[in-house]
Structure formats: structure tokens, C-alpha cells
Design an enzyme around this catalytic site. Structure first.
Site: not given
Ligand code: PLP
Length: 422
Positions: A58, A60, A204, A230, A233, A239
Site C-alpha cells: 500500500y 497511497e 489523449d 495508456t 498499446k 496494462r
Molecule cells: C484505449 C484508449 C483509452 C482507454 O484505455 P483503457 O486502458 O482501456 O482504459 C482511452 N482513450 C483512448 C483514445 C484509447 O484508445
């Protein structure tokens, strides 16, 4: 030297059911072509950090400012992850605690917006993301979302519409990025727009941040106030998620991640992110990122030669979106037929899609996994031919003769370019 975890034999003797799933999932990955654009094959080192005792702790708070004792060791891991992340992206500040892309995005809303305020983002059916203000997500339930789309002619982002909407609605935040955008985004133009209307510019970068890390495409970091992403990817880490931002917004982002949106950070995942950021700084990773882009371009062009048209005419990134209307197959059928042949891809709505999302007129394909396996442009031409054959002449029934032939060629490919080589 040993650490606890990764003892497969012991797990198998205690829980053969779950041990069996671990092994058969590895078999599934090895047995087919993974073309899901949002997936990758993280390294055994990253998996080692994930399967470690750091999962127990933990912690936090932030390094040096925790709510729990005993954090000296995990502090080292988080500090390494933060420093490597800042260095990799040339960012003032990094927060490596978000549990996922969606959690990172939630923190961005938390940092900059109050319920009811307006966000301008790309619409989901044109390539955006659920967390960009769709009605089924917290983002659309608690915030006022206004959406821009793509231009009907070019099928690329409609910047004129974005500018018009920004001037009309004066959003608190302008968001760029999405899940099905094959082309580069003009960050400079959106920065100018954000300055004009007094908005925060949020990118994003969940999908393409790996290409930025490998310097294969331009970075949003010099232009945006905040970049969320993320780590699983193209980036090829665990993850999870992360956020980088300018010094000005550092405190707001940190408070929004914890304690506003999350509880204890996943220290094993943070350690795995640190390992991944170190991997991403190597020349090997830069070469990988460039190959991902080159492979995606060849895959898109080759599919076009088989009558499967790429939207926007192609791609600049790791993914392409294809319109199947020319070959008279739905996205849903294409997904099932490819799957039966050992090719994993997803159906996807194309811009101005006449079919409902559950059927869709397109497919999305990406090259992160197959490039990790060492495949190059020659294999992309083969894969395009296999997709076209499976989708237009094969069937969802794996016993179909054409489907079986394609599957045999897929087996040959993945034998020559194995995932997680033995
Ligand atoms: C994959 C993705 C997310 C979400 O990611 P998670 O790890 O699945 O929550 C958010 N924004 C975009 C543009 C994505 O491609």
C-alpha cells in the site's frame, strides 16, 4: 537470486484451472495473427515486474509523501518510472499512477473541469473514445460534451468544424486523440485554437504514444497542456496509464489522480512501467516504432490492392481503418471470418457508417503485435492477401476449405515469426 512469483509448476498443482487458462492464452497468442491495433506483446521483463511482490504494498500518496510506512523500496520504483517518463517525452511533469487509460482520462477531467462544464472532443463514431463525452460514460453523464468529426471528403479530422464549435461553445477543455485515427494530428493548429478560446489543450495519446516514444511521429508534448496515455498499446508496457503535463498543471494532475479518482497505486505495475520506459529509450525500440509505421502503411496499401479501401487513403500511424462496402461484407462478418482463419482483428464503424455499430461497415487493423514478432513489409503483403481471402472467400466456419487454407498460411507465418519464442 530469486523472487516470489512466476512458479508455474506450483500454481498448476494448486489451481490447474487457472494455470490452464494462462497456458492456453499463451497458446492462442502464439497460434494466430494479432492485428488488434490497441494490443501488443510486452516483454518478459515487463511481465516479471508485474508478477512481483510489489503488488502487495500500500503506497497511497507520492514518493516521499506516503500515507503508509515501509514505502522506501516502492518509492525507488516510482521515482525511476517518473524520471524515465519525463526524460522519454521531454515533459516537465509525469504522473505514473493511473490504473488505465480511462482512469488517466478521469483524472484529466478532475483536474480541469467541474460537472456541467463543456468539453470539445472527437465523436466516437468518427474515431474518438468512450471517455470523450459519450452518453454511456461518466464523461458524457457529468460533463457537457460537444463533438467534432471528420470531413466527409478527406475522412480526416474536420479542423474547420472544430474551430467553429470552439468559438461557439467556448469549451473549458479541447481534446484531441481517439481510437481509430489513422492520420497525424495537427497539434500546432489545435494549440492556437485553445489559446484563442482560452481552453486547456488535452491530447489523449493512448493509441499512438509508443510511436512518439520511438520518435516515429511528432510529439504532442510541446503543444499540449496535458497528455494522457495508456502504456500497453504501441508503447508495449504493462496494462496501465500515465499522464504528462506542464509544470503549471503538475499539482492539479497529481491531486486529481490521488486522492480524487484513485486509491492505492499498483506498485508492481508502476515498476513494470519503469522497465518499459527504459526499453522505449533504446535504439531497438526506435527502430521498432519506425517499422510499425512502415508495416501499417504497406498493410493498408496492400489491402487496398485487394479492394478493401483504407479510409483517408492510408495511414501515417500504426493502424488503418478499412471500408468493406466495396467487397460487400459487413465488419461483423469480416471479424468472424478472419477469426476462423486465425487472424484476430476487430470490426469498426467507418466515418458516416450506414450500418449500426454492432454490425459496422469496416475493420480496424494495426501492426504493433506482428512487428514485435519481427515481421516486415513482405509479411504485411502476405497478411493483406490472407485477410482479403478469408474475408471475401472464406467463412466463419473454421471447416470451410478456403478458411482452412488461410489458416495453414497463418500457422506458417507465426511459426517463422513466433510470439514469445520458446
Ligand atoms: C484505449 C484508449 C483509452 C482507454 O484505455 P483503457 O486502458 O482501456 O482504459 C482511452 N482513450 C483512448 C483514445 C484509447 O484508445
Amino acid at each position: 537470486m530469486t523472487f516470489y512469483g512466476s512458479d508455474y509448476a506450483e500454481l498448476e498443482s494448486f489451481d490447474p484451472d487457472i494455470a490452464g487458462v494462462l497456458l492456453s492464452e499463451l497458446g492462442r497468442i502464439r497460434g494466430g495473427l494479432q492485428l488488434i491495433a490497441s494490443e501488443n506483446l510486452s516483454s518478459p521483463r515487463v511481465l516479471t515486474a508485474l508478477g512481483s511482490t510489489l503488488s502487495n504494498k500500500y503506497a497511497e500518496g507520492y514518493p516521499g509523501r506516503r500515507y503508509y510506512g515501509g514505502c522506501a523500496e516502492v518509492d525507488k520504483a516510482e521515482n525511476l518510472a517518473i524520471e524515465r517518463c519525463k526524460e522519454l517525452f521531454g515533459a516537465d511533469h509525469a504522473n505514473v499512477q493511473p490504473h488505465s487509460g480511462a482512469s488517466a482520462n478521469q483524472a484529466v477531467y478532475g483536474a480541469f473541469m467541474k460537472p456541467g462544464e463543456t468539453i470539445l472532443a472527437m465523436s466516437l463514431p468518427h474515431g474518438g473514445h468512450l471517455t470523450h463525452g459519450t452518453k454511456v460514460s461518466f464523461s458524457g453523464k457529468w460533463f457537457n460534451a460537444v463533438h467534432y468529426g471528420v470531413d466527409q471528403e478527406t475522412e480526416d479530422i474536420n479542423y474547420a468544424q472544430m474551430e467553429e464549435l470552439a468559438r461557439e461553445h467556448r469549451p473549458k477543455v479541447i481534446c484531441a486523440g481517439g481510437s481509430a485515427i489513422p492520420r497525424l494530428i495537427d497539434f500546432e493548429r489545435i494549440r492556437a485554437l485553445a489559446d484563442e478560446v482560452g481552453a486547456i489543450f488535452w491530447v489523449d495519446a493512448a493509441h499512438f504514444i509508443g510511436l512518439v516514444a520511438g520518435k516515429a511521429i511528432p510529439s504532442p508534448v510541446p503543444y499540449a497542456d496535458v497528455v494522457s496515455f495508456t502504456t500497453h498499446k504501441v508503447l508495449r508496457g504493462p496494462r496501465s496509464g500515465a499522464i504528462v503535463c506542464t509544470a503549471e498543471h503538475a499539482a492539479a494532475i497529481d491531486k486529481a489522480v490521488f486522492p480524487m479518482m484513485q486509491g492505492g497505486p499498483q506498485m508492481h505495475t508502476i515498476a513494470a512501467k519503469a522497465v518499459n520506459f527504459k526499453e522505449c529509450a533504446t535504439p531497438e525500440y526506435a527502430a521498432y516504432a519506425k517499422q510499425v509505421v512502415e508495416n501499417a502503411a504497406v498493410l493498408a496499401t496492400s489491402l487496398a490492392e485487394h479492394g478493401i479501401r483504407p479510409t483517408t487513403g492510408g495511414t501515417d500511424t500504426h493502424l488503418s481503418l478499412h471500408d468493406l462496402q466495396g467487397v460487400g461484407v459487413t465488419g461483423k462478418d469480416a471479424e468472424a471470418r478472419a477469426d476462423a482463419a486465425g487472424i484476430v482483428l476487430n470490426k469498426n464503424a467507418i466515418p458516416f457508417d450506414p450500418a449500426p455499430p454492432s454490425v459496422a461497415s469496416g475493420i480496424r487493423v494495426g501492426t504493433p503485435c506482428v512487428t514485435t514478432q519481427g515481421m516486415g513489409t513482405e509479411e504485411m503483403r502476405t497478411i493483406a492477401r490472407l485477410i482479403a481471402t478469408a474475408v471475401t472467400k472464406g467463412d466463419a466456419d473454421p471447416d470451410n476449405a478456403v478458411t482452412r487454407e488461410v489458416r495453414a498460411e497463418v500457422t506458417d507465418l507465426v511459426t517463422r515469426f513466433p510470439a514469445y519464442p520458446r
